[in-house]
Design a protein around this motif. Structure first.
Motif, short mmCIF file in Angstrom:
data_model
loop_
_atom_site.label_atom_id
_atom_site.label_comp_id
_atom_site.label_asym_id
_atom_site.label_seq_id
_atom_site.Cartn_x
_atom_site.Cartn_y
_atom_site.Cartn_z
N SER A 30 0.71 -1.18 0.07
CA SER A 30 0.07 0.03 0.19
C SER A 30 0.85 1.32 0.11
CB SER A 30 -1.01 -0.02 1.22
OG SER A 30 -1.85 -1.22 1.21
N TYR A 31 2.29 1.06 0.23
CA TYR A 31 3.02 2.31 0.32
C TYR A 31 4.00 2.46 -0.76
CZ TYR A 31 1.53 2.39 5.14
OH TYR A 31 0.70 1.96 6.32
N MET A 33 7.75 3.84 -1.71
CA MET A 33 8.89 3.64 -1.01
C MET A 33 9.98 4.58 -1.68
SD MET A 33 8.11 1.62 1.40
CE MET A 33 9.58 1.63 2.23
N ARG A 52 3.97 1.91 -5.50
CA ARG A 52 3.45 0.54 -4.70
C ARG A 52 3.74 -0.70 -5.56
NH1 ARG A 52 -2.43 2.90 -3.02
NH2 ARG A 52 -1.81 4.96 -1.98
N ALA A 97 8.47 5.26 3.54
CA ALA A 97 7.29 4.99 3.13
C ALA A 97 6.39 6.08 3.06
CB ALA A 97 6.56 3.67 3.96
N THR A 98 5.41 6.04 1.94
CA THR A 98 4.59 7.28 1.77
C THR A 98 3.23 6.84 1.28
OG1 THR A 98 4.02 9.21 0.26
CG2 THR A 98 5.37 7.23 -0.82
N THR A 99 2.17 7.15 1.70
CA THR A 99 0.77 6.92 1.09
C THR A 99 0.38 7.52 -0.24
OG1 THR A 99 -0.16 8.63 2.40
CG2 THR A 99 0.08 6.46 3.37
N TYR A 110 6.55 11.69 2.91
CA TYR A 110 6.71 10.39 3.53
C TYR A 110 6.37 10.56 5.18
CZ TYR A 110 9.03 8.87 -0.72
OH TYR A 110 9.34 8.77 -2.16
N ASP A 111 5.68 9.09 5.46
CA ASP A 111 4.97 9.50 6.46
C ASP A 111 5.66 8.36 7.74
OD1 ASP A 111 2.49 8.89 4.40
OD2 ASP A 111 2.46 10.57 5.81
N TYR A 112 6.45 7.43 7.11
CA TYR A 112 7.29 6.24 7.95
C TYR A 112 8.69 6.27 7.65
CZ TYR A 112 2.31 5.09 8.82
OH TYR A 112 1.26 5.31 9.12
#
Length: 123
Positions: A30-31, A33, A52, A97-99, A110-112
């Motif tokens: 879902s991410y 990268m 993704r 990781a990004t949505t 990027y969220d994570y």
């Protein structure tokens, strides 16, 4: 999602390294990268990103033609193959990781983030 980068080390100029980023705790496919790096005394910068599905990629101008990003959704992993390494590639490399569905280079998208792995290229 939790991310852990590995594969860094010391290599001579002209050599190669392959970085890996293992993901856990989320739906990896879902991410989008990305790989980023931060050299001593410098700001973090974009290196490469992949969508993704792995169908789209994007590279910083400084690494295009030398680095290749890829992913294996079955293994929840993303890779960065680095060839023709230069001393200026020395940095701590981190995966993120990004949505976003598009291939994005901006850090704020990027969220994570995972802990980085140090790459040192000697001349």
């Amino acid at each position: 999602v939790q991310l852990q980068a590995s594969g860094g080390g010391l290599v001579q100029a002209g050599g190669s390294l392959r970085l890996s980023c293992a993901a856990s705790g989320g739906a990896f496919s879902s991410y989008g990268m990305g790989w980023f790096r931060q050299a001593p005394g410098k700001e973090r910068e974009f290196v490469a990103a992949v969508t993704r599905t792995g169908g789209g990629t994007r590279y910083a101008a400084s690494v295009k033609g030398r680095f290749t990003i890829s992913r294996d959704n079955a293994k929840n992993a993303v890779y960065l193959q680095m060839n023709s390494l230069k001393p200026e590639d020395t940095a701590v490399y981190s995966c993120a990781a990004t949505t976003y569905t598009a291939v994005v280079a901006e850090i704020w998208r990027y969220d994570y983030w995972g802990q980085g792995t140090l790459v040192t290229v000697s001349s």
